[in-house]
Design an enzyme around this catalytic site. Sequence first.
Site, PDB file in Angstrom:
ATOM      1  CD  GLU A 189       6.550  -9.987  -3.476  1.00  0.00           C
ATOM      2  OE1 GLU A 189       5.385  -9.572  -3.521  1.00  0.00           O
ATOM      3  OE2 GLU A 189       7.401  -9.555  -2.651  1.00  0.00           O
ATOM      4  CE  LYS A 244       5.356  -5.972   1.276  1.00  0.00           C
ATOM      5  NZ  LYS A 244       6.259  -4.801   1.163  1.00  0.00           N
ATOM      6  CD  GLU A 276       5.216   2.096  -4.440  1.00  0.00           C
ATOM      7  OE1 GLU A 276       4.814   0.923  -4.557  1.00  0.00           O
ATOM      8  OE2 GLU A 276       6.434   2.391  -4.411  1.00  0.00           O
ATOM      9  CE  LYS A 332      16.065   1.087   1.447  1.00  0.00           C
ATOM     10  NZ  LYS A 332      15.364   2.359   1.721  1.00  0.00           N
ATOM     11  CG  HIS A 385      -2.085   0.823 -35.921  1.00  0.00           C
ATOM     12  ND1 HIS A 385      -2.727   0.772 -37.142  1.00  0.00           N
ATOM     13  CD2 HIS A 385      -1.017   1.645 -36.098  1.00  0.00           C
ATOM     14  CE1 HIS A 385      -2.060   1.508 -38.024  1.00  0.00           C
ATOM     15  NE2 HIS A 385      -1.019   2.046 -37.408  1.00  0.00           N
ATOM     16  N   GLY A 431      12.261   3.380  -2.931  1.00  0.00           N
ATOM     17  CA  GLY A 431      12.442   2.355  -3.952  1.00  0.00           C
ATOM     18  C   GLY A 431      12.202   2.854  -5.353  1.00  0.00           C
ATOM     19  NE  ARG A 432       6.868   6.469  -4.789  1.00  0.00           N
ATOM     20  CZ  ARG A 432       6.720   6.132  -3.521  1.00  0.00           C
ATOM     21  NH1 ARG A 432       7.072   4.923  -3.116  1.00  0.00           N
ATOM     22  NH2 ARG A 432       6.237   6.982  -2.630  1.00  0.00           N
TER      23      ARG A 432
END
Length: 550
Positions: free
Chosen positions: A221, A514, A363, A215, A394, A277-278
Amino acid sequence: MGTAVERVTNTPLPERQAWKNLEHHYASVKGLHLRQLFAEQPDRGKKMTAKAVGIYLDFSKNRITDETLKLLVQLAEECGLREHIDSMFRGEKINITENRAVLHVALRAPAGTSIVVDGQNVVPEVHAVLQKMTDFSNRVRTGEWKGHTGKRIRNVINIGIGGSDLGPVMAYEALKHYSERSMTFRFISNVDGTDFAEAVRDLDASETLFIVSSKTFTTLETMTNAQAARAWALAALGNDPKSIAKHFVAVSTNAKEVAKFGIDTANMFEFWDWVGGRYSMDSAIGLSTMIAIGPDNFRQMLNGMHEMDEHFRTAPFEQNLPALMGLLTVWYSNFFGSETVAVLPYEQYLKRFPAYLQQLTMESNGKHVTLAGNQVTYQTGPIYWGEPGTNGQHSFYQLIHQGTRLIPCDFIAFMKTLNPVGRQHDLLMANVFAQAEALAFGKTAEQVKAEGTPDWLVPHRVFEGNRPSNTILVERLTPSSLGKLVALYEHSVFTQGTIWGIDSFDQWGVELGKVLAQRIIPELESPGEPKLQHDSSTNTLIESYRSQKE
C-alpha cells in the site's frame, strides 16, 4: 528453559492458584452492585485511586473489592509480570516468534542510558537519529530546505500504513494546538486511490514534501501510494528525476530501494527491528509529528513516555497505573465475559486516539496461542473502540447504559482546556463526571416511579447501573501528557499479554490476507482469462469484477 520469563510461562493460566482463587472470588462478588460497594465503603472514591507522573486514575467505579485487587496483584506476581517487565527493559528478545527485542522504551530513554541488544548499547543510535530528525525538521520549519524550484515547503504528506500512519495521524491531531499553522499536514495510507487524490488535490507540488514510511520500502500500500506521489510530483516539476530528492524523504532501513526510488539516502531516517510498527510513533516514524510541533515539543512527548516507562518499571502493582488498568481488563474479559473496552476521551483533539489504540491493543493481544504454541482456553484481546465525548453520548451510549452487554469504559479528561470558550469546559467536564456516575449507579424503578412516571413506562426508564468505568484525569493536554497516555496504554497491553501468556509483539494474523492478495492481483490485471483456483465464492467475485472492469 532458562530465563525467568521462560520459567514463569510454563504453567497454563487456568492452572495457576491465583487464577483459581479469582474464579472462586468472582462467584462471590459477581452479584454485588456498585451502589452496595460504595455504601459499605464510603471512602471508596478516595481509596481506590492512584496517581503518578501527573495522571490521576479513579478506578473506584469498578466491580471489585479490596480482595479482588489483592488477588489480581497475586495473579500478576504469579505470572511473572515483574520479571517480564525487567526482561523487556533489559533488551531481552521477548518477541519470541521473531526472535526480537521489544524496545520502544529505548526510543525515549535519556542520553547516557545503557540498553544492550546483541552486545551493543542502542541508546546512542536512537539519539543520533533523533538529532538527524531535529536538524531536518528545523530546516523544513525555517524554510532553509527548499523544493526543486526554490520554493519553501508548506505542505508535508506522510505516506505509510498501520503503525506508520495511525501513530503520526493521532499525534498530529492530538497536538494540533502546538503545530506550525502556516504549514499543511496530511496523511495517506489507504491503497484506495481516493485517499491519495483527496490529499493532493489542492496542493502545489513545488511546495510539497512527502515522507515515505516503510521499514522495508516494499510495503504494497505504501509503495503504491509513493509511486503515485512520485508521478504526481514529476508531472508538476517538469519530469526532472532530480526533483524527487527535494520533495521526498524516507523512513526506512532499505537504502538500496530508497536510492532506486530517487531519494537521497542522506535523507533516510532509520529505525530498528526491535521497534514494532504499532510502537513506533516515537521513532523516525514520527518525523511528520516533529516537523509539525517542533523538535522541542517532540522531545517533551518522549520525556512524558519515559516518565510513564519508569513508573511502570518501578512502582508496586497496587499503585501502578498501567498494571492496574491491564489487570482490570483481564478481570472483565476473563471473568465477566466482557468482549469490548470503550475509550472515551472528552477532548476533541484526541478524536483519533481510539483508532490508534485499536491497532495497539488488538494487533498486540489478538492471539489464539500461548508463547509455548498451545491453544488458549480463555479469551484474549478485547475489542477497543470509542469516540470523543460528548458526541458519543448522542450515539452509542444508549447501548452502554441500557443494553445487554457489559462494556467497561475509560473516560479521559483534562482539567484545563487549551481553548477556553465561555462555559464550555465546565459543561464538558460535568458530562464526564455525570456519565461515569450514571453508569455506576443507574436509576432504580422506585426512583423512576417517584418522578411520577406511569407504570407502563417505568421499565423503559430504569437504568440498571453497575456498569464499570475508569476515569483518567490529566491537568492539560500537552506533548508530555500525550506521551504519558500513550505509554500508559502500551504498558497496559503488555500487562494483559503477560497474564495471558501470549506474544504481544508479533502480528502473524496480518500476513495471510496480504499473501492471498498478491496472488489475486495478477488475476485481476491479466489481459487474458486467468485460470482461477480459489473457492467458488472468490472465483465468482473475481469474475464479476473482471467483467465490470472490461
